[in-house]
Design a protein around this motif. Structure first.
Motif, mmCIF file in Angstrom:
data_model
loop_
_atom_site.group_PDB
_atom_site.id
_atom_site.type_symbol
_atom_site.label_atom_id
_atom_site.label_comp_id
_atom_site.label_asym_id
_atom_site.label_seq_id
_atom_site.Cartn_x
_atom_site.Cartn_y
_atom_site.Cartn_z
ATOM 1 N N GLU A 194 1.094 -1.216 0.101
ATOM 2 C CA GLU A 194 0.005 0.085 0.042
ATOM 3 C C GLU A 194 0.743 1.217 0.112
ATOM 4 O OE1 GLU A 194 -3.294 2.294 -0.387
ATOM 5 O OE2 GLU A 194 -3.190 0.079 -0.465
ATOM 6 N N ARG A 195 2.034 1.267 0.751
ATOM 7 C CA ARG A 195 2.958 2.531 0.777
ATOM 8 C C ARG A 195 4.526 2.115 0.920
ATOM 9 N NH1 ARG A 195 0.911 4.522 5.234
ATOM 10 N NH2 ARG A 195 2.796 4.534 6.397
ATOM 11 N N VAL A 196 5.351 2.779 0.588
ATOM 12 C CA VAL A 196 6.591 2.608 0.868
ATOM 13 C C VAL A 196 7.168 4.317 1.367
ATOM 14 C CG1 VAL A 196 8.972 2.209 0.199
ATOM 15 C CG2 VAL A 196 6.993 0.866 -0.430
ATOM 16 N N ASP A 197 7.609 4.307 2.508
ATOM 17 C CA ASP A 197 8.146 5.436 3.006
ATOM 18 C C ASP A 197 9.909 5.415 3.155
ATOM 19 O OD1 ASP A 197 5.672 6.438 3.609
ATOM 20 O OD2 ASP A 197 5.646 5.055 5.495
ATOM 21 N N ILE A 198 10.086 6.533 2.655
ATOM 22 C CA ILE A 198 11.819 6.778 2.681
ATOM 23 C C ILE A 198 12.180 7.828 3.479
ATOM 24 C CG2 ILE A 198 13.805 7.428 1.068
ATOM 25 C CD1 ILE A 198 12.267 5.954 -1.261
ATOM 26 N N SER A 199 13.273 7.706 4.369
ATOM 27 C CA SER A 199 13.785 8.691 5.054
ATOM 28 C C SER A 199 15.259 8.880 4.722
ATOM 29 C CB SER A 199 13.825 8.464 6.695
ATOM 30 O OG SER A 199 14.265 9.090 7.302
#
Length: 301
Positions: A194-199
């Motif tokens: 559903e979602r991929v987050d990058i920091s």
């Protein structure tokens, strides 16, 4: 209980009396007995070190096990048989020391094996070509969504049994885990991303990445017509990277499952099934033109 015996004459092409199909599967969740990256942390783990590496996808061809079972009188979507069978055992001709010289074997629930949507295949093709010996010729089972220890190669027989097969690898994954449920082996089950987050600052702030599997084709996580549910999903983001950065990536599936933050929280004896946040420390240098480039395009899977 009597098993479904494999033929002993493999000189002819496998029979195709039932409808056959293909499915694209990310091979690390199917072929490698140690799925995910080995946990190289303290305390020590009793496993081979695979480190970071690429894992391809393959298109597997064969007959759905649910169709084969139906030919033998086991209806689709069955969870048990009249004789009390609840699991399907796959027995290989391969002998292994973990089984004290006996055949390698593993099992999955009958409810999974008899479910056409689970895409469990009796496989004799890979990428349109007959299986080679390394990949299980002449026949192997391919079980998506669980650790590759279930995808038994060089099949000799398939048995309907009353209890799960408690072989060496089943015991390792089920009993040696710490704070990680192995009853379903590994989170996934074909659920879309559903979602991929990058920091770029170690997880203090996050940027959402775009997702795709095929160029120019929309990826819709909960729509089988717009995603290959067993295959890699790619992610892309443009971010401003500081000179010294820790890049962190985490994914969320359609059931709101999030990857665990720390590898220590999912430590196990074999050091397998590591699905924790992926972290990479980078130092941004200067380009050949003498200017510092701090805009980085990340391509991830």
């Amino acid at each position: 209980m009597p098993g479904l015996r494999a033929p002993t004459d493999y000189t002819e092409e496998p029979p195709r009396a039932i409808q056959c199909g293909t499915t694209t599967i990310s091979s690390d969740f199917v072929l490698c007995y140690s799925c995910g990256f080995v946990l190289q942390t303290k305390p020590w783990t009793n496993s081979h070190s695979r480190q970071l590496a690429e894992f391809p996808s393959a298109v597997w061809g064969g007959a759905k096990l649910a169709d084969v079972h139906e030919l033998f009188g086991i209806p689709k979507l069955s969870s048990n048989t009249p004789a009390g069978g609840t699991h399907v055992e796959f027995v290989s001709i391969d002998k292994c020391k973990e089984e004290k010289g006996g055949p390698y074997k593993a099992s999955i629930p009958l409810s999974q094996a008899s479910n056409p949507e689970a895409d469990v295949l009796l496989t004799y093709e890979k990428n349109g070509e007959p299986l080679n010996s390394d990949h299980g010729y002449p026949l192997r089972v391919v079980v998506p969504s669980v650790t590759g220890a279930r995808s038994v190669k060089w099949l000799d027989s398939i048995n309907i049994i009353a209890e799960p097969q408690l072989g060496q690898y089943r015991l390792v994954y089920k009993e040696a885990s710490n704070g990680f449920s192995c009853s379903d082996d590994v989170s996934g089950g074909g659920r879309g991303i559903e979602r991929v987050d990058i920091s770029v600052n170690g997880g203090k702030t996050w940027v959402e990445a775009s997702r795709y599997q095929k160029a120019g084709v929309p990826y819709i996580a909960d729509d089988d017509n717009h995603c290959e549910k067993w295959a890699w999903v790619f992610f892309e983001a443009d971010v401003e990277v500081p000179q010294n950065a820790e890049i962190v990536v985490k994914a969320v599936d359609v059931a709101a499952n999030v990857q665990p933050e720390n590898v220590e929280d999912i430590w196990n004896l074999r050091g397998v099934l590591n699905t924790s946040w992926h972290r990479v420390k980078v130092h941004v240098g200067r380009s050949s033109m003498g200017k510092s480039s701090r805009t980085m395009q990340l391509y991830l899977l």
